[in-house]
Design a protein around this motif. Sequence first.
Motif, PDB file in Angstrom:
ATOM      1  N   ILE A 179       0.966  -1.135  -0.011  1.00  0.00           N
ATOM      2  CA  ILE A 179      -0.077   0.076  -0.069  1.00  0.00           C
ATOM      3  C   ILE A 179       0.751   1.108  -0.153  1.00  0.00           C
ATOM      4  N   PRO A 180       0.733   1.953  -0.958  1.00  0.00           N
ATOM      5  CA  PRO A 180       1.536   3.408  -1.192  1.00  0.00           C
ATOM      6  C   PRO A 180       1.373   4.117   0.187  1.00  0.00           C
ATOM      7  N   THR A 181       2.563   4.621   0.590  1.00  0.00           N
ATOM      8  CA  THR A 181       2.647   5.417   1.781  1.00  0.00           C
ATOM      9  C   THR A 181       3.265   6.792   1.520  1.00  0.00           C
ATOM     10  N   SER A 182       3.558   7.055   0.279  1.00  0.00           N
ATOM     11  CA  SER A 182       4.230   8.133  -0.119  1.00  0.00           C
ATOM     12  C   SER A 182       4.117   8.509  -1.598  1.00  0.00           C
ATOM     13  N   TRP A 183       4.005  10.027  -2.023  1.00  0.00           N
ATOM     14  CA  TRP A 183       3.562  10.001  -3.333  1.00  0.00           C
ATOM     15  C   TRP A 183       5.169   9.665  -4.101  1.00  0.00           C
ATOM     16  N   ASP A 184       6.132   9.548  -3.507  1.00  0.00           N
ATOM     17  CA  ASP A 184       7.280   9.388  -4.256  1.00  0.00           C
ATOM     18  C   ASP A 184       7.041   7.822  -5.117  1.00  0.00           C
ATOM     19  N   VAL A 185       6.043   7.177  -4.640  1.00  0.00           N
ATOM     20  CA  VAL A 185       5.807   5.818  -5.443  1.00  0.00           C
ATOM     21  C   VAL A 185       5.550   5.987  -6.766  1.00  0.00           C
ATOM     22  N   PHE A 186       4.859   7.116  -7.045  1.00  0.00           N
ATOM     23  CA  PHE A 186       4.513   7.380  -8.552  1.00  0.00           C
ATOM     24  C   PHE A 186       5.753   7.720  -9.812  1.00  0.00           C
ATOM     25  N   PRO A 187       6.544   8.399  -9.328  1.00  0.00           N
ATOM     26  CA  PRO A 187       7.708   8.719  -9.981  1.00  0.00           C
ATOM     27  C   PRO A 187       8.381   7.575 -10.112  1.00  0.00           C
ATOM     28  N   ASN A 188       8.756   6.971  -8.995  1.00  0.00           N
ATOM     29  CA  ASN A 188       9.497   5.714  -9.016  1.00  0.00           C
ATOM     30  C   ASN A 188       8.896   4.583  -9.834  1.00  0.00           C
TER      31      ASN A 188
END
Length: 302
Positions: free
Chosen positions: A144-153
């Motif tokens: 489960i994503p916990t940071s917006w950094d997951v999208f560019p990553n």
Amino acid sequence: MPHNKRLLGIIVGAVAVLALAVAGSIMFLNSGAGQDFVGTYPGYAELPENTPTGFPAWLGWQHFFNFFLMALIIRTGIRVRTVQRPEAYWTPKPRKSRGGRGTKTGKKISIDLWFHQLLDVLWVLNGLIFVVLLFATGHWKRIIPTSWDVFPNALSAAMQYLSFNLPNVDAWYNYNSLQLLSYFTVVFVASPVAILTGLRTSEFWPKSAEGLNKVFPMQLARAVHWPTMIFFVAFIVVHVILVLVPDAKTQLAYMFAGTDQDTWLGVWLTIAAVAVTIGATLASRAALIAPLARLSGKVTRK
């Protein structure tokens, strides 16, 4: 003939788009801007503190049961949609009507549809156990994503895959962000959609709820349910390829043996799991299903 041309056009178009994506990813990642982008977003996001690592035994069993049930669900789903003359039919046992006056007989359905719905119930139960254990053990933090950094990553990971470079992350400790988003989508988006649309088209749905049926008509459920199954098939194919390509021995040891040690146990357990699943899929015929179906209803040829 027009249908075949349309299908061929879709395939050619998909291949062309994929080729452009591969070429574009290679060019971008070989540029200064691309290298800076990967340096900032390596393809994985940092996990919250105290996130569990590894693959516990319950996760390995859940993974197997999900694969086993999904294979049978897909097979029976295809049969329900394509077989014009089922080998047998199932009718539920008569039950007392409201008020205790007389009996009421349920609708007769194909034995393939009966088996499909039974498998669906087992799959939902397995999924509920998985979600409970996921949150009880803290492993939810891994999918489960916990940071917006997951999208560019995730974008970075996708371009690395397309340029034939694998994101530099060990799944024992962390998934790359594209995996994380994929697993999140499967568990918390596609699965609920499959359950809801499957329930709407089943005998369990309350037919007398006119307002609810208008909001969620049968036609919409059928239109969504089949593409959702196609999504699961595509996910399974891509998932298996990406597990086997980099280091099958290590990845299978993680998932099926629950260890990060150098061992072939995961490979042998995977072969056994696949053999059992194939055997059960081939054996799921009316003649073998009928004794089980008779426990809850009547099985007939017509």
